[in-house]
Write a protein that holds these residues in place. Structure first.
Motif, short mmCIF file in Angstrom:
data_model
loop_
_atom_site.label_atom_id
_atom_site.label_comp_id
_atom_site.label_asym_id
_atom_site.label_seq_id
_atom_site.Cartn_x
_atom_site.Cartn_y
_atom_site.Cartn_z
N SER A 111 0.81 -1.22 0.00
CA SER A 111 0.00 0.00 0.00
C SER A 111 0.85 1.27 0.00
O SER A 111 2.07 1.20 -0.26
N THR A 165 1.75 3.30 2.48
CA THR A 165 2.75 3.35 3.56
C THR A 165 4.00 2.58 3.16
O THR A 165 5.13 3.04 3.35
N SER A 213 -1.09 4.83 -3.59
CA SER A 213 -1.91 3.98 -2.73
C SER A 213 -3.20 3.71 -3.49
O SER A 213 -3.77 4.64 -4.08
N LYS A 228 -7.73 4.07 -1.06
CA LYS A 228 -8.94 4.90 -1.09
C LYS A 228 -9.61 4.88 -2.45
O LYS A 228 -10.81 4.62 -2.56
C1 PGU Z 1 -1.27 11.20 2.26
C2 PGU Z 1 -1.32 9.74 2.61
N1 PGU Z 1 -0.29 8.93 2.23
C3 PGU Z 1 -0.29 7.61 2.53
C4 PGU Z 1 -1.35 7.04 3.23
C5 PGU Z 1 -1.24 5.57 3.53
O1 PGU Z 1 -2.24 4.84 3.00
P1 PGU Z 1 -2.17 3.24 2.87
O2 PGU Z 1 -3.36 2.72 3.61
O3 PGU Z 1 -0.88 2.77 3.48
O4 PGU Z 1 -2.19 3.01 1.39
C6 PGU Z 1 -2.45 7.84 3.66
C7 PGU Z 1 -3.61 7.22 4.43
N2 PGU Z 1 -4.15 8.06 5.43
C8 PGU Z 1 -5.53 7.89 5.83
C9 PGU Z 1 -5.87 6.44 6.20
C10 PGU Z 1 -5.59 5.96 7.62
C11 PGU Z 1 -4.11 6.05 7.92
O5 PGU Z 1 -3.35 5.14 7.55
O6 PGU Z 1 -3.72 7.08 8.55
C12 PGU Z 1 -5.84 8.89 6.95
O7 PGU Z 1 -5.04 9.87 7.06
O8 PGU Z 1 -6.87 8.76 7.60
C13 PGU Z 1 -2.44 9.20 3.32
O9 PGU Z 1 -3.47 10.01 3.69
#
Ligand code: PGU
Length: 384
Positions: free
Chosen positions: A104, A106, A247, A250
């Motif tokens: 993903s 991250t 990613s 979403k």
């Molecule tokens: C800017 C950004 N980069 C990377 C990621 C990482 O997403 P992956 O799930 O690893 O593909 C998120 C997810 N942020 C969301 C989801 C919950 C979290 O992981 O913090 C959020 O900020 O609520 C993000 O908002």
């Protein structure tokens, strides 16, 4: 004594910890605006029909469980590259792109951070926008990089601090690593205009800075995947050899499937081959190779988010709120940066069973036509 007697109790995660608090609340009309995960108008997680169809195909194919390659399935990484860089991309035509499947977004950030720590010729330091995604700092610190901030958000105008951003980018030593959110900035929902992106690209070219893009919401911001990829594609056209994290959590609703990609634009096919070999050497001792995985409906999700923004603003205005809520509809992507203070966010949770992160960010995807009225009343009560 136990080997772990010195291990200290750590704090709950700033974002994922909110969902724990939400789950612990027994109030039947509780609202979760914490985690940035899309929900439909019934507040339920949404599995894209195309994903269901692909899932059926994969299961029906009775494919074997052989290892994927270290950089994943070529059919997936080729599709991810085309989605990000465009089917007419010179970089793809000239075979100058290194791309690997990752765990993903991250995982893409972490592989990118680890590669830069090992090979970046300049300072091992990354500049993050202020504010940025709550996990960015830890990902890069754990990759062995130092972390600095550049100005991004102007709380007085509830907009972009473009002057501050350019000043800080110019002040950073030549050849600095600059992290850029490609679209739908998290947590502010405030993006540079296309013209501002052009100016940022020019400044970064003059400074010889390295552009590290995080594109976690392609298609989710405007509903159009090409429009949302304007910034990274413009930088590439301008000659920046960027790093890009994708990613599919979403925009494809694949949260728990952990589907992402990390790519690096190289100078030539020869350079690509050397860099790719080192990316493989870096991944092999990390997790060896990624899970078998799969990749249309994102516009529908973006449109629902945009509709919920308008509904929340309208409800707040109809309640007679004296505050200016225009930022709720001018911001873009998954989040609205409300401007509420931590104590007001606490009151929302404790007195109104509305859950979101302390920085005032709300995940608009958690708003439904069924809960928007109560949400507006709750915000109205805590903001007066
Ligand atoms: C800017 C950004 N980069 C990377 C990621 C990482 O997403 P992956 O799930 O690893 O593909 C998120 C997810 N942020 C969301 C989801 C919950 C979290 O992981 O913090 C959020 O900020 O609520 C993000 O908002």
């Amino acid at each position: 004594a136990s080997a772990w007697s010195k291990v200290p109790q750590g704090p709950p995660d700033a974002i994922l910890g909110i969902t724990e608090a939400f789950k612990a609340d027994s109030f039947k009309e509780k609202i979760n605006l914490g985690v940035g995960a899309y929900r439909d108008d019934k507040g339920k997680p949404y599995v894209l029909p195309s994903v269901r169809a692909a899932e059926d195909k994969v299961v029906a194919s009775r494919s074997d469980k052989e290892y994927a390659g270290i950089t994943g399935i070529p059919a997936f990484t080729n599709a991810a590259a085309e989605l990000a860089y465009g089917s007419d991309s010179a970089v793809l035509k000239e075979d100058r792109l290194v791309i690997t499947q990752t765990i993903s977004g991250t995982g893409a950030l972490r592989i990118g951070g680890a590669f830069l720590e090992r090979f970046y010729p300049g300072a091992k330091k990354v500049y993050l926008p202020n504010p940025s995604w709550a996990n960015h700092g830890a990902v890069f610190k754990d990759s062995g990089l130092e972390v600095e901030k550049y100005r991004y958000y102007n709380k007085d105008t509830i907009g972009l601090d473009f002057e501050g951003l350019v000043e800080d980018i110019k002040a950073a030593p030549n050849g600095s690593i600059i992290l850029l959110h490609a679209c739908a900035h998290n947590p502010t929902g405030v993006d540079p205009t296309q013209d501002q992106w052009r100016q940022i690209s020019d400044v970064m070219k003059q400074k010889g800075h390295f552009a590290f893009f995080d594109m976690a919401y392609q298609g989710f911001a405007s509903g159009n995947a090409d429009v949302d990829a304007f910034a990274p594609r413009h930088f590439v056209k301008e000659g920046h050899n960027i790093a890009l994290c994708q990613s599919f959590a979403k925009n494809m609703g694949l949260y728990g499937e952990r589907v992402g990609a990390f790519s690096l634009v190289c100078e030539s096919t020869e350079e690509k081959k050397r860099v790719e070999s080192q990316i493989k050497i870096l991944i092999r001792p990390f997790y060896s190779n990624p899970p078998f995985t799969w990749l249309g409906e994102v516009k529908g999700m973006a449109d629902r988010i945009i509709e919920m923004r308008a509904l929340l603003r309208k409800n707040l205005e109809q309640l007679g709120s004296k505050h200016d809520w225009s930022h709720i509809t001018s911001q873009i992507g998954m989040f609205a940066f409300t401007g509420l203070k931590p104590e007001q966010m606490d009151a929302l949770a404790k007195e109104h069973s509305v859950y979101a992160t302390k920085d005032g960010r709300i995940s608009v995807a958690g708003i439904t036509s069924g809960n928007v009225q109560r949400l507006a009343e709750s915000i109205f009560k805590v903001t007066g």
